[in-house]
Design a protein around this motif. Structure first.
Motif, PDB file in Angstrom:
ATOM      1  N   VAL A  87       0.809  -1.219   0.000  1.00  0.00           N
ATOM      2  CA  VAL A  87       0.000   0.000   0.000  1.00  0.00           C
ATOM      3  C   VAL A  87       0.845   1.273   0.000  1.00  0.00           C
ATOM      4  O   VAL A  87       0.332   2.338  -0.275  1.00  0.00           O
ATOM      5  CB  VAL A  87      -0.971   0.040   1.205  1.00  0.00           C
ATOM      6  CG1 VAL A  87      -2.020  -1.036   1.078  1.00  0.00           C
ATOM      7  CG2 VAL A  87      -0.232  -0.062   2.518  1.00  0.00           C
ATOM      8  N   ALA A  88       2.118   1.169   0.311  1.00  0.00           N
ATOM      9  CA  ALA A  88       2.976   2.360   0.368  1.00  0.00           C
ATOM     10  C   ALA A  88       4.326   2.081  -0.278  1.00  0.00           C
ATOM     11  O   ALA A  88       5.354   2.542   0.174  1.00  0.00           O
ATOM     12  CB  ALA A  88       3.161   2.800   1.811  1.00  0.00           C
ATOM     13  N   GLY A  89       4.315   1.290  -1.339  1.00  0.00           N
ATOM     14  CA  GLY A  89       5.546   0.928  -2.031  1.00  0.00           C
ATOM     15  C   GLY A  89       6.018  -0.454  -1.642  1.00  0.00           C
ATOM     16  O   GLY A  89       5.699  -0.959  -0.570  1.00  0.00           O
ATOM     17  N   GLY A  90       6.748  -1.068  -2.550  1.00  0.00           N
ATOM     18  CA  GLY A  90       7.285  -2.393  -2.273  1.00  0.00           C
ATOM     19  C   GLY A  90       8.130  -2.896  -3.423  1.00  0.00           C
ATOM     20  O   GLY A  90       7.948  -2.495  -4.571  1.00  0.00           O
ATOM     21  N   GLU A  91       9.093  -3.759  -3.081  1.00  0.00           N
ATOM     22  CA  GLU A  91      10.000  -4.338  -4.076  1.00  0.00           C
ATOM     23  C   GLU A  91      10.360  -5.764  -3.684  1.00  0.00           C
ATOM     24  O   GLU A  91      10.260  -6.144  -2.522  1.00  0.00           O
ATOM     25  CB  GLU A  91      11.281  -3.505  -4.163  1.00  0.00           C
ATOM     26  CG  GLU A  91      11.059  -2.084  -4.606  1.00  0.00           C
ATOM     27  CD  GLU A  91      12.336  -1.252  -4.593  1.00  0.00           C
ATOM     28  OE1 GLU A  91      13.273  -1.597  -3.843  1.00  0.00           O
ATOM     29  OE2 GLU A  91      12.387  -0.261  -5.320  1.00  0.00           O
ATOM     30  N   THR A  92      10.809  -6.498  -4.646  1.00  0.00           N
ATOM     31  CA  THR A  92      11.360  -7.861  -4.532  1.00  0.00           C
ATOM     32  C   THR A  92      10.517  -8.800  -3.655  1.00  0.00           C
ATOM     33  O   THR A  92      10.949  -9.219  -2.589  1.00  0.00           O
ATOM     34  CB  THR A  92      12.826  -7.832  -4.040  1.00  0.00           C
ATOM     35  OG1 THR A  92      12.904  -7.224  -2.756  1.00  0.00           O
ATOM     36  CG2 THR A  92      13.726  -7.128  -5.018  1.00  0.00           C
ATOM     37  N   PRO A  93       9.329  -9.151  -4.113  1.00  0.00           N
ATOM     38  CA  PRO A  93       8.495 -10.063  -3.327  1.00  0.00           C
ATOM     39  C   PRO A  93       9.051 -11.486  -3.333  1.00  0.00           C
ATOM     40  O   PRO A  93       9.624 -11.940  -4.322  1.00  0.00           O
ATOM     41  CB  PRO A  93       7.158 -10.009  -4.056  1.00  0.00           C
ATOM     42  CG  PRO A  93       7.519  -9.698  -5.471  1.00  0.00           C
ATOM     43  CD  PRO A  93       8.706  -8.782  -5.387  1.00  0.00           C
ATOM     44  N   LEU A  94       8.891 -12.171  -2.225  1.00  0.00           N
ATOM     45  CA  LEU A  94       9.280 -13.578  -2.078  1.00  0.00           C
ATOM     46  C   LEU A  94       8.167 -14.305  -1.342  1.00  0.00           C
ATOM     47  O   LEU A  94       7.655 -13.811  -0.342  1.00  0.00           O
ATOM     48  CB  LEU A  94      10.581 -13.709  -1.277  1.00  0.00           C
ATOM     49  CG  LEU A  94      11.836 -13.087  -1.890  1.00  0.00           C
ATOM     50  CD1 LEU A  94      12.972 -13.125  -0.877  1.00  0.00           C
ATOM     51  CD2 LEU A  94      12.233 -13.809  -3.164  1.00  0.00           C
ATOM     52  N   TRP A  95       7.819 -15.499  -1.818  1.00  0.00           N
ATOM     53  CA  TRP A  95       6.802 -16.326  -1.158  1.00  0.00           C
ATOM     54  C   TRP A  95       7.429 -17.168  -0.058  1.00  0.00           C
ATOM     55  O   TRP A  95       8.573 -17.611  -0.173  1.00  0.00           O
ATOM     56  CB  TRP A  95       6.162 -17.282  -2.161  1.00  0.00           C
ATOM     57  CG  TRP A  95       5.245 -16.629  -3.129  1.00  0.00           C
ATOM     58  CD1 TRP A  95       5.512 -16.323  -4.431  1.00  0.00           C
ATOM     59  CD2 TRP A  95       3.899 -16.208  -2.886  1.00  0.00           C
ATOM     60  NE1 TRP A  95       4.416 -15.732  -5.008  1.00  0.00           N
ATOM     61  CE2 TRP A  95       3.412 -15.646  -4.082  1.00  0.00           C
ATOM     62  CE3 TRP A  95       3.056 -16.240  -1.771  1.00  0.00           C
ATOM     63  CZ2 TRP A  95       2.121 -15.137  -4.199  1.00  0.00           C
ATOM     64  CZ3 TRP A  95       1.780 -15.729  -1.895  1.00  0.00           C
ATOM     65  CH2 TRP A  95       1.319 -15.188  -3.087  1.00  0.00           C
ATOM     66  N   SER A  96       6.671 -17.434   0.990  1.00  0.00           N
ATOM     67  CA  SER A  96       7.083 -18.430   1.976  1.00  0.00           C
ATOM     68  C   SER A  96       6.979 -19.792   1.302  1.00  0.00           C
ATOM     69  O   SER A  96       6.274 -19.955   0.298  1.00  0.00           O
ATOM     70  CB  SER A  96       6.188 -18.381   3.220  1.00  0.00           C
ATOM     71  OG  SER A  96       4.856 -18.735   2.888  1.00  0.00           O
ATOM     72  N   ARG A  97       7.669 -20.768   1.833  1.00  0.00           N
ATOM     73  CA  ARG A  97       7.680 -22.098   1.225  1.00  0.00           C
ATOM     74  C   ARG A  97       6.279 -22.695   1.146  1.00  0.00           C
ATOM     75  O   ARG A  97       5.933 -23.356   0.172  1.00  0.00           O
ATOM     76  CB  ARG A  97       8.597 -23.029   2.013  1.00  0.00           C
ATOM     77  CG  ARG A  97       8.637 -24.432   1.425  1.00  0.00           C
ATOM     78  CD  ARG A  97       9.713 -25.243   2.033  1.00  0.00           C
ATOM     79  NE  ARG A  97      10.863 -25.087   1.147  1.00  0.00           N
ATOM     80  CZ  ARG A  97      11.992 -25.730   1.304  1.00  0.00           C
ATOM     81  NH1 ARG A  97      12.157 -26.542   2.301  1.00  0.00           N
ATOM     82  NH2 ARG A  97      12.974 -25.558   0.462  1.00  0.00           N
ATOM     83  N   ASP A  98       5.443 -22.451   2.150  1.00  0.00           N
ATOM     84  CA  ASP A  98       4.098 -23.026   2.147  1.00  0.00           C
ATOM     85  C   ASP A  98       3.081 -22.182   1.369  1.00  0.00           C
ATOM     86  O   ASP A  98       1.922 -22.564   1.234  1.00  0.00           O
ATOM     87  CB  ASP A  98       3.602 -23.272   3.569  1.00  0.00           C
ATOM     88  CG  ASP A  98       3.439 -21.993   4.391  1.00  0.00           C
ATOM     89  OD1 ASP A  98       3.534 -20.882   3.826  1.00  0.00           O
ATOM     90  OD2 ASP A  98       3.222 -22.119   5.606  1.00  0.00           O
ATOM     91  N   GLY A  99       3.494 -21.012   0.852  1.00  0.00           N
ATOM     92  CA  GLY A  99       2.612 -20.172   0.058  1.00  0.00           C
ATOM     93  C   GLY A  99       1.556 -19.426   0.840  1.00  0.00           C
ATOM     94  O   GLY A  99       0.657 -18.833   0.258  1.00  0.00           O
ATOM     95  N   ARG A 100       1.670 -19.422   2.158  1.00  0.00           N
ATOM     96  CA  ARG A 100       0.672 -18.738   2.984  1.00  0.00           C
ATOM     97  C   ARG A 100       1.078 -17.330   3.386  1.00  0.00           C
ATOM     98  O   ARG A 100       0.318 -16.627   4.028  1.00  0.00           O
ATOM     99  CB  ARG A 100       0.397 -19.550   4.244  1.00  0.00           C
ATOM    100  CG  ARG A 100      -0.261 -20.867   3.942  1.00  0.00           C
ATOM    101  CD  ARG A 100      -0.533 -21.616   5.214  1.00  0.00           C
ATOM    102  NE  ARG A 100      -1.135 -22.894   4.903  1.00  0.00           N
ATOM    103  CZ  ARG A 100      -1.060 -23.943   5.687  1.00  0.00           C
ATOM    104  NH1 ARG A 100      -0.425 -23.864   6.840  1.00  0.00           N
ATOM    105  NH2 ARG A 100      -1.626 -25.078   5.335  1.00  0.00           N
ATOM    106  N   GLU A 101       2.313 -16.962   3.016  1.00  0.00           N
ATOM    107  CA  GLU A 101       2.809 -15.643   3.378  1.00  0.00           C
ATOM    108  C   GLU A 101       3.627 -15.081   2.224  1.00  0.00           C
ATOM    109  O   GLU A 101       4.324 -15.819   1.530  1.00  0.00           O
ATOM    110  CB  GLU A 101       3.707 -15.754   4.619  1.00  0.00           C
ATOM    111  CG  GLU A 101       3.411 -14.768   5.675  1.00  0.00           C
ATOM    112  CD  GLU A 101       4.202 -15.020   6.952  1.00  0.00           C
ATOM    113  OE1 GLU A 101       4.145 -14.117   7.791  1.00  0.00           O
ATOM    114  OE2 GLU A 101       4.857 -16.049   7.117  1.00  0.00           O
ATOM    115  N   LEU A 102       3.529 -13.787   2.041  1.00  0.00           N
ATOM    116  CA  LEU A 102       4.308 -13.090   1.032  1.00  0.00           C
ATOM    117  C   LEU A 102       5.157 -12.062   1.755  1.00  0.00           C
ATOM    118  O   LEU A 102       4.663 -11.342   2.628  1.00  0.00           O
ATOM    119  CB  LEU A 102       3.365 -12.404   0.026  1.00  0.00           C
ATOM    120  CG  LEU A 102       4.007 -11.691  -1.147  1.00  0.00           C
ATOM    121  CD1 LEU A 102       4.813 -12.655  -2.008  1.00  0.00           C
ATOM    122  CD2 LEU A 102       2.939 -11.013  -1.989  1.00  0.00           C
TER     123      LEU A 102
END
Length: 136
Positions: free
Chosen positions: A31-46
């Motif tokens: 909501v206020a900027g962001g870069e380089t997203p990574l998923w948790s191994r289980d896909g429940r968290e970004l």
């Protein structure tokens, strides 16, 4: 699929379904900027970075994608990612630890000795251990 885009005028984190990225929607997660997203191994968290902050977002993927509340996990001066450098951080499989490179110390502090900047990688360490420790 999570990605960063400046389509809103500044870098933000978005999610789209994969492999049909043009079907099923697009959701803005940051909501206020962001870069380089990574998923948790289980896909429940970004996880993503925003300046000096590392942000976590719990997500629901079924029946439809729904991001949860944003949480700042920690802040610090870490090497930023860039198109030239690539992704400069990663998430441990447990989702609780992160691998990041710290920014270099300022010029006012003495530089570490050259030997302290080395990384030693030992291959076949178990074989070396067998040679160094006598068997009973």
């Amino acid at each position: 699929m999570a990605y960063e885009s400046d389509e809103s005028g500044k870098m933000e984190i978005y999610v789209r379904p994969f492999p049909e990225v043009d079907k099923g929607g697009r959701w803005q997660v940051s909501v206020a900027g962001g870069e380089t997203p990574l998923w948790s191994r289980d896909g429940r968290e970004l996880f993503y970075r925003n300046g000096d902050s590392v942000i976590a977002v719990a997500v629901q993927t079924e029946p439809v994608f729904k991001p949860g509340k944003l949480e700042v996990l920690f802040q610090g001066k870490y090497v930023p990612s860039s198109m030239e450098n690539g992704i400069m951080w990663d998430v441990h499989p447990d989702g609780k630890r992160f691998l990041m490179m710290k920014e270099a110390e300022s010029a006012s502090k003495p530089a570490p000795a050259p030997d302290s900047r080395k990384i030693v990688i030992v291959l076949n360490w178990f074989e070396e251990l067998k040679q160094r420790v006598p068997r009973k």
